[in-house]
Design a protein around this motif. Structure first.
Motif, PDB file in Angstrom:
ATOM      1  N   SER A   1      -2.939   0.159  -9.344  1.00 18.53           N
ATOM      2  CA  SER A   1      -3.652  -0.757  -8.460  1.00 18.53           C
ATOM      3  C   SER A   1      -3.932  -2.061  -9.218  1.00 18.53           C
TER       4      SER A   1
ATOM      5  N   THR B   1      -3.438   4.888   0.956  1.00 24.62           N
ATOM      6  CA  THR B   1      -4.396   4.134   0.137  1.00 24.62           C
ATOM      7  C   THR B   1      -5.058   3.040   0.968  1.00 24.62           C
TER       8      THR B   1
ATOM      9  N   GLN C   1       0.848  -1.179   0.000  1.00 28.76           N
ATOM     10  CA  GLN C   1       0.000   0.000   0.000  1.00 28.76           C
ATOM     11  C   GLN C   1       0.894   1.242   0.000  1.00 28.76           C
TER      12      GLN C   1
ATOM     13  N   ASN D   1      -1.440  -1.708  -4.135  1.00 26.71           N
ATOM     14  CA  ASN D   1      -1.285  -0.366  -4.705  1.00 26.71           C
ATOM     15  C   ASN D   1       0.178   0.036  -4.668  1.00 26.71           C
TER      16      ASN D   1
END
Length: 443
Positions: free
Chosen positions: A362, A340, A325, A346
């Motif tokens: 993503s 996120t 992330q 991501n």
């Protein structure tokens, strides 16, 4: 390229506008023990895809007088630049003989539904250079908005056209144009090549060619240098590279992996990912080299740093929460904050120069798609419909994104507007296209 004010009617001077073979995503996926994305294939051919954009400025760009005898069609380049931005719609200007000294009939252009009109000339001088002149008019108000003149060698005619598009874009939108900026990207076609090209992908020049992978090119804020990672010593090492001279300097070659360089906004230092102390961690290092400074201590894998536009924060990717992330941390250290939350994978954060948006990749449904987050409101939107997107990079005016993907079975170098409504396939060298990066404004 010399630039002059263009004399206006009755002697008035017009003022210029102070105008391994893995990709980074694949390497990160391997680092995080996640599945790699599909390989990208060769591509060719520009294409503009517009959907859902209601506000476009209608502009007529007349053919420049004398450009048929020049090696570049200046008016065509200007039209293509403006259309590629997504903010302009071309009005047919055929059948009209105009130049920068004309006094056009505004009623006739209003009947053609033009809001703005530009015309100019290209004249070859005795020394072989070209004098390129143009003027812009507001058709609705009947106003002369000014113009400029450039005296350039034949090799700089494209640059003159991009400067004209910059002038027009800024006069009409109020934001700086980005057409005279440069981009960088990597191709794999047997060997690896780092290319520097115009913002439309044309005029690509090889900055570096190597049998070993080149990844993560990043522009310095002044546009004079590229930092990148080379595997030529059979391990990832960070170099800085002077674009004009080709001279390069070893920046980070510490024990283990040295990767993911990104410049601070003032150009004084770079953030890098090092494994010198065990584990993938974030450091900063002076642009002149030296001993790196660790930003924070983490039990996870931290990588892909990107400075915020004000230099106060570094956005990065970490698996500290169990899956990759995007987080941010103060550029001098501190506690990390997760950014996120939608999606389980991501990566590749890119912050817009105006600080409003975060672009990232993503993984959704087994594919990799470009997303944009509004940092103020937190809303996230997928802005592409492709499934092999990688390495987003904002234009210096924050209006466009540059990225690599696969389209129609071929590798493609693309731009899209921040809302995804306009997508353009740029010219690019053949091979697998990777790691695009958009350079800064050059004034």
């Amino acid at each position: 390229m010399r630039k002059f004010d263009l004399p206006g009617p009755a002697g008035r001077r017009l003022q210029p506008v102070v105008g391994t073979g893995a990709s980074r995503r694949q390497a990160l996926a391997a680092l995080l023990a996640a599945s790699a994305a599909p390989q990208l294939l060769a591509q060719q051919g520009p294409r503009v895809d517009i959907s859902g954009r209601n506000r476009q400025y209608p502009i007529a760009i007349a053919s420049f007088r004398g450009e048929a005898q020049a090696p570049q069609r200046v008016a065509e380049i200007v039209r293509a630049d403006l259309e590629r931005s997504g903010f302009f719609r071309s009005i047919d200007a055929s059948g009209q003989a105009l130049d920068e000294l004309s006094r056009p009939d505004m009623n006739a252009w209003r009947e053609r539904a033009a809001g703005w009109l530009s015309a100019g000339s290209v004249n070859r001088q005795a020394d072989g250079r070209f004098d390129v002149r143009f003027r812009l008019w507001d058709v609705v108000r009947g106003e002369d908005l000014g113009g400029q003149s450039y005296v350039v060698p034949p090799a700089d005619l494209r640059l003159a056209a991009h400067r004209i598009a910059d002038f027009i874009y800024e006069k009409i939108t109020g934001k700086p144009g980005i057409f005279s900026t440069r981009i960088a990207y990597v191709t794999k076609a047997g060997r690896y090549s780092l290319w520097v090209a115009d913002s439309d992908g044309e005029n690509a020049q090889a900055a570096l060619t190597s049998p070993e992978p080149i990844i993560s090119p990043a522009w310095s804020p002044d546009g004079r240098q590229l930092a990148y990672v080379s595997f030529e010593s059979r391990k990832p090492v960070v170099y800085t590279h002077d674009v004009a001279s080709g001279r390069r300097r070893l920046l980070a070659n510490f024990r283990g992996s040295n990767s993911a360089p990104t410049w601070s906004p003032d150009g004084s230092r770079l953030a890098v990912t090092l494994t010198r102390d065990g584990g993938s961690q974030l450091y900063t290092i002076s642009a002149s080299g030296g001993e790196p400074s660790r930003i924070m201590q983490s039990a996870g894998i931290d990588t892909e740093p990107d400075f915020s536009s004000d230099g106060q924060f570094i956005y990065f990717v970490s698996d500290r929460g169990g899956s990759p992330q995007i987080y941010r941390v103060g550029s001098r250290g501190g506690a990390a904050q997760r950014v996120t939350f939608s999606g389980s994978y991501n990566i590749s954060p890119s912050i817009s120069p105006d600080g409003k948006y975060l672009a990232f990749i993503s993984r959704t449904g087994g594919g990799y798609r470009l997303h944009v987050m509004d940092l103020a409101g937190g809303g996230v939107q997928a802005v592409t419909d492709t499934n092999a997107d990688e390495s987003p990079s904002f234009s210096p005016n924050s209006e466009l994104l540059l990225y690599a993907t696969r389209q129609g079975g071929a590798s493609a170098l693309m731009t899209c507007t921040v809302d995804g409504s306009v997508k353009v396939r740029l010219a690019a060298k053949g091979g697998e296209i990777r790691e695009p990066a958009w350079g800064p404004l050059l004034r």
